[in-house]
Design a protein around this motif. Structure first.
Motif, PDB file in Angstrom:
ATOM      1  N   THR A 499       0.850  -1.195   0.000  1.00  0.00           N
ATOM      2  CA  THR A 499       0.000   0.000   0.000  1.00  0.00           C
ATOM      3  C   THR A 499       0.878   1.234   0.000  1.00  0.00           C
ATOM      4  N   LEU A 500       0.496   2.236  -0.802  1.00  0.00           N
ATOM      5  CA  LEU A 500       1.108   3.561  -0.734  1.00  0.00           C
ATOM      6  C   LEU A 500       0.134   4.449   0.031  1.00  0.00           C
ATOM      7  N   PRO A 501       0.392   4.746   1.297  1.00  0.00           N
ATOM      8  CA  PRO A 501      -0.587   5.454   2.126  1.00  0.00           C
ATOM      9  C   PRO A 501      -1.016   6.777   1.511  1.00  0.00           C
ATOM     10  N   ASN A 502      -2.315   7.063   1.642  1.00  0.00           N
ATOM     11  CA  ASN A 502      -2.922   8.341   1.240  1.00  0.00           C
ATOM     12  C   ASN A 502      -2.843   8.590  -0.269  1.00  0.00           C
ATOM     13  N   THR A 503      -2.702   7.547  -1.062  1.00  0.00           N
ATOM     14  CA  THR A 503      -2.694   7.717  -2.513  1.00  0.00           C
ATOM     15  C   THR A 503      -3.780   6.925  -3.213  1.00  0.00           C
ATOM     16  N   ILE A 505      -3.531   3.833  -3.860  1.00  0.00           N
ATOM     17  CA  ILE A 505      -2.834   2.844  -4.684  1.00  0.00           C
ATOM     18  C   ILE A 505      -2.412   1.681  -3.800  1.00  0.00           C
ATOM     19  N   SER A 506      -2.737   0.464  -4.246  1.00  0.00           N
ATOM     20  CA  SER A 506      -2.360  -0.724  -3.493  1.00  0.00           C
ATOM     21  C   SER A 506      -2.217  -1.890  -4.458  1.00  0.00           C
ATOM     22  N   LEU A 507      -1.535  -2.927  -3.992  1.00  0.00           N
ATOM     23  CA  LEU A 507      -1.340  -4.146  -4.775  1.00  0.00           C
ATOM     24  C   LEU A 507      -1.649  -5.322  -3.872  1.00  0.00           C
ATOM     25  N   LEU A 508      -2.676  -6.104  -4.256  1.00  0.00           N
ATOM     26  CA  LEU A 508      -3.051  -7.295  -3.499  1.00  0.00           C
ATOM     27  C   LEU A 508      -2.450  -8.515  -4.179  1.00  0.00           C
ATOM     28  N   ILE A 509      -1.695  -9.299  -3.423  1.00  0.00           N
ATOM     29  CA  ILE A 509      -1.099 -10.538  -3.921  1.00  0.00           C
ATOM     30  C   ILE A 509      -1.865 -11.679  -3.259  1.00  0.00           C
ATOM     31  N   PRO A 510      -2.821 -12.296  -3.950  1.00  0.00           N
ATOM     32  CA  PRO A 510      -3.671 -13.315  -3.315  1.00  0.00           C
ATOM     33  C   PRO A 510      -2.857 -14.538  -2.923  1.00  0.00           C
ATOM     34  N   PRO A 511      -3.395 -15.332  -1.995  1.00  0.00           N
ATOM     35  CA  PRO A 511      -2.744 -16.611  -1.706  1.00  0.00           C
ATOM     36  C   PRO A 511      -2.677 -17.479  -2.949  1.00  0.00           C
ATOM     37  N   GLU A 512      -1.588 -18.225  -3.071  1.00  0.00           N
ATOM     38  CA  GLU A 512      -1.325 -19.116  -4.195  1.00  0.00           C
ATOM     39  C   GLU A 512      -0.986 -18.370  -5.481  1.00  0.00           C
ATOM     40  N   ALA A 513      -0.914 -17.028  -5.476  1.00  0.00           N
ATOM     41  CA  ALA A 513      -0.489 -16.316  -6.688  1.00  0.00           C
ATOM     42  C   ALA A 513       0.999 -16.527  -6.942  1.00  0.00           C
ATOM     43  N   ILE A 514       1.770 -16.631  -5.870  1.00  0.00           N
ATOM     44  CA  ILE A 514       3.203 -16.954  -5.984  1.00  0.00           C
ATOM     45  C   ILE A 514       3.345 -18.456  -5.848  1.00  0.00           C
ATOM     46  N   PRO A 515       4.046 -19.115  -6.767  1.00  0.00           N
ATOM     47  CA  PRO A 515       4.173 -20.578  -6.685  1.00  0.00           C
ATOM     48  C   PRO A 515       4.798 -21.001  -5.358  1.00  0.00           C
ATOM     49  N   TYR A 520       9.406 -13.937  -3.522  1.00  0.00           N
ATOM     50  CA  TYR A 520       9.637 -12.776  -4.375  1.00  0.00           C
ATOM     51  C   TYR A 520       9.750 -11.521  -3.525  1.00  0.00           C
ATOM     52  N   GLU A 521      10.646 -10.649  -3.912  1.00  0.00           N
ATOM     53  CA  GLU A 521      10.715  -9.299  -3.340  1.00  0.00           C
ATOM     54  C   GLU A 521      10.040  -8.359  -4.336  1.00  0.00           C
ATOM     55  N   ILE A 522       8.909  -7.811  -3.969  1.00  0.00           N
ATOM     56  CA  ILE A 522       8.038  -7.060  -4.878  1.00  0.00           C
ATOM     57  C   ILE A 522       7.961  -5.614  -4.398  1.00  0.00           C
ATOM     58  N   TYR A 523       7.899  -4.684  -5.359  1.00  0.00           N
ATOM     59  CA  TYR A 523       7.803  -3.261  -5.033  1.00  0.00           C
ATOM     60  C   TYR A 523       6.578  -2.658  -5.700  1.00  0.00           C
ATOM     61  N   LEU A 524       6.180  -1.495  -5.195  1.00  0.00           N
ATOM     62  CA  LEU A 524       5.059  -0.713  -5.730  1.00  0.00           C
ATOM     63  C   LEU A 524       5.432   0.756  -5.608  1.00  0.00           C
ATOM     64  N   ARG A 558      -1.664 -16.851 -10.493  1.00  0.00           N
ATOM     65  CA  ARG A 558      -3.001 -16.238 -10.416  1.00  0.00           C
ATOM     66  C   ARG A 558      -2.820 -14.736 -10.574  1.00  0.00           C
ATOM     67  N   PRO A 559      -3.858 -14.020 -11.004  1.00  0.00           N
ATOM     68  CA  PRO A 559      -3.714 -12.575 -11.162  1.00  0.00           C
ATOM     69  C   PRO A 559      -3.644 -11.865  -9.820  1.00  0.00           C
ATOM     70  N   VAL A 560      -2.770 -10.859  -9.743  1.00  0.00           N
ATOM     71  CA  VAL A 560      -2.764  -9.923  -8.613  1.00  0.00           C
ATOM     72  C   VAL A 560      -3.684  -8.755  -8.958  1.00  0.00           C
ATOM     73  N   ILE A 561      -4.047  -7.949  -7.971  1.00  0.00           N
ATOM     74  CA  ILE A 561      -4.991  -6.860  -8.187  1.00  0.00           C
ATOM     75  C   ILE A 561      -4.308  -5.549  -7.842  1.00  0.00           C
ATOM     76  N   LEU A 562      -4.170  -4.679  -8.841  1.00  0.00           N
ATOM     77  CA  LEU A 562      -3.597  -3.343  -8.672  1.00  0.00           C
ATOM     78  C   LEU A 562      -4.739  -2.341  -8.597  1.00  0.00           C
TER      79      LEU A 562
END
Length: 886
Positions: A499-503, A505-515, A520-524, A558-562
């Motif tokens: 999450t980017l606070p007060n913007t 903008i967020s990225l949800l990585i559901p369970p089982e989306a990463i094998p 993974y080290e993920i950025y937003l 699986r798809p992530v949600i931006l």
């Protein structure tokens, strides 16, 4: 076999009735008509009428309807034919539309027509064709201005074409010749029609003209003369000349020229002197002179004695002449002075003995030297060997080599510990590096503090180290080194959230989306608009922030949600909205158009009133771009009013920001004004800005004239339409400078009016005291998001992991009575995405992912349990399971 068909149609207010009987093959008597040709949008040029054509089969009648009224039957030109392949009747109808017909309703709404076709089974309506009067104003809204620029300097020539329908296309000419940026990359034409000369050359000197054209006319702006001048520069100094005097004091000089470069086109000449003089002294030549003769030597065995002299009185110098004559003289001795020349035997023996001793001593010295050297060489070899042996036992630090150009940041952990159950603590990959095989995938460099542990689902953060490592990768060179607008974390198959606070903008990585077995080290992060020039053309405009998530190339099952904000009016009838993604080469590509989704593609977009949610199976850089389909399309703008928190002078400035209505821009302006010492003097207002090519005007009225006056020379300030629509400036604002008559005047009452030319506007009444700080808290206008920027594992989700698995296994299987995932989507009001859910292996899991994204801050598991109970599933009781059991 044929059927007789009779139809009576009342047209033009009931004045005419038509009865038509046509034989129609019985096999096709139950077919609805379909259109072979539908009317298209057209423009009326000058006074020439336009023709609309419609063709349908099988059709017995076709009539046009314009602006909800039937066109008179006499105005139709009808042609009938039969399709030789099917035997079906084909009917074609044309009507003419004049300029007078369109002008009757001009200004109220667009003039449109559509045709209606009849068959024995029913009717069909064609698409609407809009008829607009084409025009092109004569005067440019902004014309290019001449400039004098230095060589290699960037040149910007502005041009805002005249208002026109359709919008005018713009091209640039230099000395009446067309400028083509494709053939000359030194030229660049921006999306708002400005011409940029990247590095001015001498050949770029000339007259530049902006040409606007559409189907009506072609307009030329006044020519702007660009003169590329060259300032003169000195060449290097030449070598000093010889001294003017042969002997004694004289002068020498050196010179340079103003040819590096030579001044051209009015460039300044070189300053300072071109010739330098310097005093010099030439040394005179000195001829050599003999010194006195030395004394005679004793008389030698050869009865000769010698004496010498030198050429040192004086020594010859500076090309002086050498001494002439002999420097050595000899003289025979007299017989009395000449010594005996005979030698006895004893003298010969003495000389032989002396020579033998000398030879022995010489041989002994040579032997000693050889022995010494050999010992020294042997000692050096021993020392070197010893050093090698000792070095071999020194402790050595081993650091894994960081692979170059790695985009897939994966680690293969110990499956016996990561695939069983989640224990509440996710260790960093650096802490268990000893368990990982180095061949399983490339690793980032170790974090500086060795290892970190993730407690209660919160990720350790070292923003400086993370941004430094990202900037070392080739693809991430354009990432902002801004820790405030960047979040990152390390995730495994349990998923998480950034999450980017007060913007917004967020990225949800559901369970089982990463094998399973991968970490993974993920950025937003948010990209600055001025750093990202999207190729916008025509009526396109940026509707969302430019958001990057990555690293690109990671494998997702699986798809992530931006999630990000958008500023469109969310009326898809007025927009063609596309999702754009930047490729590895830096080009922007359309990956999705809303309303035309292909569910086999890795992208899907859900558009809400103010939010856009992007389902994606590929990480990267995304932006939402809209293209207006009519002038009714509008963007939401947010107006913010700021003023100094304290004022000790007679002048008082009110700053008005006009920006896209997204939370990230609101946050940026609030932070900028906080640094400037400004205060918010009124709550933010939302204004719909339409694609009508009209500028935005702002004015202040109703000030108490006895105490205040405006220093603005004109009645209003204006922001050009294309500045707002194209988004060429990140935060648009204007300043109203007011002046009070006395320092004791502190109360200010006025009215601010904001409107779009020839459109609707808004007015706001301002009443405040400038000496009191009435600035509201930021939390009144910014939803203060105090959540952790990165959450991993169960703490990132409302629904516990085991409960989620039970719900999916219960609802994924289709039920005959519909009590499955389809009913869950209906109860959660997500049924408009039913086709997208059905394309997934587990539709229920995607529905729950979307529910998690929508209700992260306000999620209520009891409501979800109530929905499950309505569906009739016993799994509603599992919501009562404690967190410890899950």
């Amino acid at each position: 076999k044929y059927l007789n068909f009779t139809c009576e149609s009342i047209l033009a207010g009931g004045e005419h009735a038509a009865t038509v009987t046509h034989p129609l093959p019985a096999a096709f008597s139950d077919l609805l008509p379909h259109f072979l040709l539908e009317p298209d949008d057209v423009y009326i040029v000058k006074n020439k009428p336009v023709t609309l054509t419609c063709r349908s089969t099988p059709a017995t009648q076709i009539y046009f309807k314009c602006n909800s009224e039937w066109v008179h039957q006499d105005q139709h030109l009808i042609e009938r034919d039969v399709d030789p392949a099917t035997g079906l009747p084909v009917m074609q109808v044309k009507i003419d539309i004049s300029r007078q017909q369109v002008e009757k309703i001009f200004g109220l709404e667009d003039y449109w027509c559509q045709c209606v076709a009849w068959s024995t089974t029913g009717t069909q309506k064609s698409q609407k064709a809009y008829v607009r009067i084409a025009y092109l104003r004569k005067n440019f809204e902004e014309e290019p201005l001449g400039k004098e620029v230095a060589l290699d300097q960037e040149v910007l020539l502005r041009c805002h074409p005249p208002e026109g329908v359709p919008a005018a296309e713009v091209e640039w000419q230099r000395n009446e010749g067309l400028i083509d940026p494709k053939t000359d990359p030194n030229f660049f034409i921006t999306v708002d029609h400005n011409l940029i000369i990247k590095q001015a050359r001498l050949a770029d000197t000339g007259n530049y003209t902006c040409v606007a054209k559409n189907i009506v006319a072609r307009r030329k702006s006044s020519s702007a003369t660009v003169i590329v001048y060259v300032n003169g520069g000195w060449s290097t100094w030449a070598t000093w000349s010889a001294c003017s005097a042969i002997c004694g004091r004289g002068w020498q000089k050196r010179s340079r020229s103003c040819t590096n470069p030579t001044p051209l086109n009015g460039g300044t000449s070189c300053e300072s002197q071109s010739v330098q003089k310097s005093a010099c002294t030439a040394t005179c030549p000195v001829d050599g002179g003999w010194s006195e003769w030395s004394k005679w030597s004793p008389c030698g065995a050869d009865c000769t004695m010698w004496r010498s002299r030198e050429c040192t009185q004086p020594t010859p110098s500076t090309s002086g002449k050498d001494c002439q004559g002999l420097d050595l003289q000899s003289l025979n001795c007299t017989s009395e002075q000449c010594p005996q020349t005979a030698s006895g035997a004893e003298d010969v023996a003495l000389y032989v003995g002396i020579v033998a001793v000398a030879l022995c001593l010489t041989l002994l010295l040579i032997v000693l030297v050889l022995v010494y050297r050999r010992k020294k060489e042997g000692l050096d070899a021993d020392v070197a060997d010893s050093s090698i042996l000792t070095t071999g036992f020194q402790p050595m630090g081993i650091k894994p080599t960081k692979p170059e150009n790695s985009h897939l940041l994966t680690i293969q952990p110990d499956l016996t510990t990561t695939t069983t159950s989640y224990q509440g603590t996710l260790r960093s990959r650096h802490e268990v590096a000893g368990k990982f095989s180095m061949s399983n995938g490339p690793l980032l460099e170790p974090l500086p503090n060795g290892s970190h542990t993730l407690h209660n689902g919160k990720l350790p953060s070292d923003p400086n180290d993370f941004m430094n490592r990202l900037s070392s990768q080739t693809y991430f060179k354009t990432l902002p080194r801004d820790n405030i607008n960047t979040s990152y974390g390390t995730f495994n198959f349990l998923g998480g959230r950034l999450t980017l606070p007060n913007t917004g903008i967020s990225l949800l990585i559901p369970p089982e989306a990463i094998p399973r077995g991968k970490i993974y080290e993920i950025y937003l992060t948010i990209q600055k608009k001025e750093d990202m020039r999207l190729p916008l053309a025509g009526c396109q405009t940026l509707l969302s922030p430019v958001v990057s998530c990555g690293p690109p190339g990671v494998v997702l099952t699986r798809p992530v949600i931006l999630t990000m904000d958008h500023c469109s009016d969310a009326c898809l009838e007025n927009w063609a909205i596309r999702l754009k993604k930047q490729s590895y080469e830096g080009t922007w590509e359309d990956v999705l158009q809303l309303g035309e989704e292909v569910f086999s593609e890795p992208y899907y977009c859900q558009l809400e009133a103010e939010t856009c949610r992007v389902f994606t199976e590929q990480l990267g850089r995304f932006a939402l771009v809209g293209e207006s389909l009519s002038m009714a399309a509008a963007k939401r703008l947010k107006l913010l009013l700021f003023a100094p928190a304290y004022c000790s002078t007679l002048e008082y400035n009110i700053r008005i920001y006009c920006m896209d209505d997204t939370q990230d821009l609101l946050k940026e302006v609030m932070q900028m004004e906080r640094q400037m010492g400004g205060r918010l003097i009124d709550e933010p207002h939302v204004l719909l800005f339409k694609d009508s090519y009209h500028n935005l005007r702002l004015s202040i009225h109703d000030m108490p004239q006895a105490h205040w006056r405006s220093k603005l020379l004109t009645g209003y300030q204006e922001i050009p339409f294309y500045h707002i629509w194209s988004g060429s400036q990140q935060t648009l604002h204007c300043t109203f400078t007011l002046e009070r008559q006395s320092l004791s005047t502190c109360d200010l009452t006025c009215t601010l009016c904001v409107w779009q030319v020839e459109g609707e506007g808004q007015s706001f009444t301002l009443d405040f005291n400038i000496s009191k700080d009435i600035r509201p808290l930021d939390s009144d206008f910014l939803l203060m998001d105090n959540c952790t920027p990165a959450l991993a594992g169960p703490s990132a989700f409302q629904i516990p992991y085991l409960i989620r698995q039970k719900i999916c296994s219960s609802l994924d299987t289709p039920c005959p009575n519909g009590a499955d995932w389809r009913l869950l989507a209906q109860r959660l009001k997500l049924d408009r995405h039913m086709s997208f859910f059905a394309s997934k292996a587990s539709p229920t899991s995607v529905i729950l992912d979307l529910w998690e994204t929508q209700h992260f801050h306000s999620g209520n598991l009891n409501q979800l349990a109530a929905v499950m109970a309505e569906i009739g599933k016993q799994e509603a009781m599992i919501f009562l399971v404690s967190d410890g059991e899950c």
